[in-house]
Design an enzyme around this catalytic site. Structure first.
Site, PDB file in Angstrom:
ATOM      1  N   SER A 110       1.005  -1.240  -0.025  1.00 36.71           N
ATOM      2  CA  SER A 110      -0.027   0.131   0.255  1.00 36.71           C
ATOM      3  C   SER A 110       0.951   1.343   0.029  1.00 36.71           C
ATOM      4  O   SER A 110       2.102   1.201   0.553  1.00 36.71           O
ATOM      5  CB  SER A 110      -0.955   0.002   1.239  1.00 36.71           C
ATOM      6  OG  SER A 110      -1.386   1.390   1.527  1.00 36.71           O
ATOM      7  N   TYR A 147      -1.329  -0.661  10.568  1.00 34.83           N
ATOM      8  CA  TYR A 147      -1.490  -1.087   9.327  1.00 34.83           C
ATOM      9  C   TYR A 147      -0.140  -0.604   8.153  1.00 34.83           C
ATOM     10  O   TYR A 147       0.139  -1.204   7.499  1.00 34.83           O
ATOM     11  CB  TYR A 147      -2.771  -0.542   8.675  1.00 34.83           C
ATOM     12  CG  TYR A 147      -3.234  -0.913   7.120  1.00 34.83           C
ATOM     13  CD1 TYR A 147      -3.507  -2.053   6.574  1.00 34.83           C
ATOM     14  CD2 TYR A 147      -2.952   0.369   6.137  1.00 34.83           C
ATOM     15  CE1 TYR A 147      -3.543  -2.340   5.461  1.00 34.83           C
ATOM     16  CE2 TYR A 147      -2.992   0.184   4.918  1.00 34.83           C
ATOM     17  CZ  TYR A 147      -3.408  -1.450   4.486  1.00 34.83           C
ATOM     18  OH  TYR A 147      -3.634  -1.466   3.219  1.00 34.83           O
TER      19      TYR A 147
HETATM   20  N1  LIG Z   1      -8.984  -0.778  -0.503  1.00 34.08           N
HETATM   21  C1  LIG Z   1      -7.753  -0.121  -0.354  1.00 34.08           C
HETATM   22  O1  LIG Z   1      -7.945   1.321  -0.328  1.00 34.08           O
HETATM   23  C2  LIG Z   1      -6.588  -0.638  -0.337  1.00 34.08           C
HETATM   24  C3  LIG Z   1      -5.512   0.333  -0.588  1.00 34.08           C
HETATM   25  C4  LIG Z   1      -3.854   0.004  -0.515  1.00 34.08           C
HETATM   26  C5  LIG Z   1      -3.844  -1.378  -0.298  1.00 34.08           C
HETATM   27  N2  LIG Z   1      -4.897  -2.120   0.029  1.00 34.08           N
HETATM   28  C6  LIG Z   1      -4.467  -3.789   0.327  1.00 34.08           C
HETATM   29  O2  LIG Z   1      -5.125  -4.420  -0.777  1.00 34.08           O
HETATM   30  C7  LIG Z   1      -5.320  -5.657  -0.463  1.00 34.08           C
HETATM   31  C8  LIG Z   1      -6.644  -6.297  -0.791  1.00 34.08           C
HETATM   32  O3  LIG Z   1      -7.661  -5.261  -0.031  1.00 34.08           O
HETATM   33  P1  LIG Z   1      -9.336  -4.882  -0.647  1.00 34.08           P
HETATM   34  O4  LIG Z   1      -8.948  -3.397  -0.807  1.00 34.08           O
HETATM   35  O5  LIG Z   1      -9.561  -5.887  -1.666  1.00 34.08           O
HETATM   36  O6  LIG Z   1     -10.226  -5.315   0.661  1.00 34.08           O
HETATM   37  P2  LIG Z   1     -11.334  -6.099   0.764  1.00 34.08           P
HETATM   38  O7  LIG Z   1     -12.164  -6.065   0.011  1.00 34.08           O
HETATM   39  O8  LIG Z   1     -11.508  -5.867   2.396  1.00 34.08           O
HETATM   40  O9  LIG Z   1     -10.742  -7.781   0.856  1.00 34.08           O
HETATM   41  C9  LIG Z   1      -9.981  -8.226   1.790  1.00 34.08           C
HETATM   42  C10 LIG Z   1      -9.446  -9.648   1.629  1.00 34.08           C
HETATM   43  O10 LIG Z   1      -8.598 -10.141   2.425  1.00 34.08           O
HETATM   44  C11 LIG Z   1      -9.513 -11.441   3.093  1.00 34.08           C
HETATM   45  N3  LIG Z   1      -9.003 -11.901   4.124  1.00 34.08           N
HETATM   46  C12 LIG Z   1      -8.908 -10.754   5.356  1.00 34.08           C
HETATM   47  N4  LIG Z   1      -8.642 -11.562   6.576  1.00 34.08           N
HETATM   48  C13 LIG Z   1      -8.506 -12.689   6.252  1.00 34.08           C
HETATM   49  C14 LIG Z   1      -8.311 -14.209   6.891  1.00 34.08           C
HETATM   50  N5  LIG Z   1      -7.987 -13.881   8.294  1.00 34.08           N
HETATM   51  N6  LIG Z   1      -7.943 -15.296   6.246  1.00 34.08           N
HETATM   52  C15 LIG Z   1      -8.233 -15.153   5.031  1.00 34.08           C
HETATM   53  N7  LIG Z   1      -8.417 -14.010   4.187  1.00 34.08           N
HETATM   54  C16 LIG Z   1      -8.569 -12.953   4.798  1.00 34.08           C
HETATM   55  C17 LIG Z   1     -10.801 -11.233   2.743  1.00 34.08           C
HETATM   56  O11 LIG Z   1     -11.358 -12.687   2.691  1.00 34.08           O
HETATM   57  P3  LIG Z   1     -12.569 -13.168   3.742  1.00 34.08           P
HETATM   58  O12 LIG Z   1     -13.098 -11.937   4.353  1.00 34.08           O
HETATM   59  O13 LIG Z   1     -13.479 -13.765   2.806  1.00 34.08           O
HETATM   60  O14 LIG Z   1     -11.727 -13.959   4.445  1.00 34.08           O
HETATM   61  C18 LIG Z   1     -10.719 -10.263   1.648  1.00 34.08           C
HETATM   62  O15 LIG Z   1     -10.903 -11.390   0.328  1.00 34.08           O
HETATM   63  C19 LIG Z   1      -4.983  -5.712   1.171  1.00 34.08           C
HETATM   64  O16 LIG Z   1      -3.687  -6.202   1.394  1.00 34.08           O
HETATM   65  C20 LIG Z   1      -5.201  -4.036   1.612  1.00 34.08           C
HETATM   66  O17 LIG Z   1      -4.184  -3.941   2.530  1.00 34.08           O
HETATM   67  C21 LIG Z   1      -6.138  -1.866  -0.022  1.00 34.08           C
END
Ligand SMILES: NC(=O)c1ccc[n+]([C@@H]2O[C@H](COP(=O)([O-])OP(=O)(O)OC[C@H]3O[C@@H](n4cnc5c(N)ncnc54)[C@H](OP(=O)(O)O)[C@@H]3O)[C@@H](O)[C@H]2O)c1
Length: 257
Positions: free
Chosen positions: A137, A150
């Site tokens: 990120s 985070y």
């Molecule tokens: N959205 C943003 O603004 C942003 C910005 C920069 C970086 N990121 C990074 O991008 C990545 C994806 O995030 P996203 O934005 O797509 O968020 P999201 O929609 O909340 O997705 C998070 C994913 O992680 C999985 N997850 C969370 N805890 C877990 C666990 N204990 N075991 C297995 N799976 C788990 C969730 O699946 P389940 O709940 O089904 O387990 C879900 O598929 C993350 O690493 C986040 O830090 C996001």
């Protein structure tokens, strides 16, 4: 050998967008393992893409046994992990003192421990031409009071990925750390315990589309990039974090008590 892709965090947001992209490549992989806790979301994804190669793997990356489970599954056949995408992640927008010990532990376990162990488990199953994308990120660029654990966990992901890229380069394996800014997913709602489902303030003007991010970062990975910062605003932030002293930036960051 069977060429496979493994995508964690595949049940929503960016991970789901990666699976959509990989699914369009009809000859690239014999199987696409999609990892998350919510089985119904993984099954929904498989049926919406009508792709028999998608294999739902229901795992809690926060559980102590997840590493053994995935290793056992990899030993079941002659697999070549052609691509590992470590995308699962979470974080809470709150002061450290306001977060439970369990919530802090889960952030570190999923963002750092699980990502590292999965990388380690997959390396023996990777060969020349294989690759790994670790979703970090732009929060990695500087300390963030109010989002500190985070941001620190994503600094770990970036640092680990860049070092691993050098270690694996002689084996012909490319590792890419991907650094997006705000992305339109469930992340923000989860980070605020449902209080804010959308980004507010300046972030709402720069929020990225997960599908575009997935496509662009896969392209960057395939071109051999080890660090990919997504979007002009985040590239500028990255540059600023290298030029402006962090102590000065921290002076302008206030938190509400
Ligand atoms: N959205 C943003 O603004 C942003 C910005 C920069 C970086 N990121 C990074 O991008 C990545 C994806 O995030 P996203 O934005 O797509 O968020 P999201 O929609 O909340 O997705 C998070 C994913 O992680 C999985 N997850 C969370 N805890 C877990 C666990 N204990 N075991 C297995 N799976 C788990 C969730 O699946 P389940 O709940 O089904 O387990 C879900 O598929 C993350 O690493 C986040 O830090 C996001």
């Amino acid at each position: 050998m069977k060429d496979i892709a493994i995508v964690t965090g595949a049940s929503s947001g960016i991970g789901k967008a990666y699976v959509r992209e990989l699914s369009q490549d009809k000859n690239g992989y014999e199987q696409i393992w999609v990892v998350a806790r919510r089985e119904e979301k993984l099954l929904e994804l498989k049926s919406s893409l009508e792709d028999a190669r998608i294999v739902p793997v229901v795992l809690d990356l926060n559980s102590p046994s997840f590493a053994d489970e995935i290793e056992k599954k990899l030993r079941e056949d002659e697999y070549n992990v052609k691509l590992l995408i470590n995308c699962a992640g979470l974080g809470k927008r709150a002061l450290v003192e306001d977060q439970s010990v369990q919530a802090l532990g889960a952030t570190l376990d999923v963002n750092c421990r699980a990502l590292t162990l999965l990388a380690r488990i997959c390396i023996p199953y990777m060969h020349k031409g294989s690759g790994m994308i670790n979703v970090a990120s732009s929060a990695a660029f500087l300390p963030q009071p109010g989002f500190s654990v985070y941001a620190a966990s994503k600094s770990y992901v970036t640092s680990f990925s860049r070092a691993l890229a050098v270690e694996l380069q002689p084996s012909g394996i490319v590792v890419t750390a991907v650094c997006p800014g705000p992305v339109d997913t469930e992340f923000q709602a989860n980070a605020t315990d449902g209080k804010a489902s959308e980004f507010t303030g300046f972030r709402k003007y720069i929020v990225a589309d997960p599908v575009k991010l997935a496509a662009a970062s896969l392209k960057a990975h395939r071109s051999g990039r080890n660090l990919y910062v997504y979007g002009i605003s985040q590239k500028m932030l990255h540059l600023a974090s290298k030029i402006v002293p962090i102590s000065l930036m921290l002076k302008f960051m206030k938190v509400k008590k």
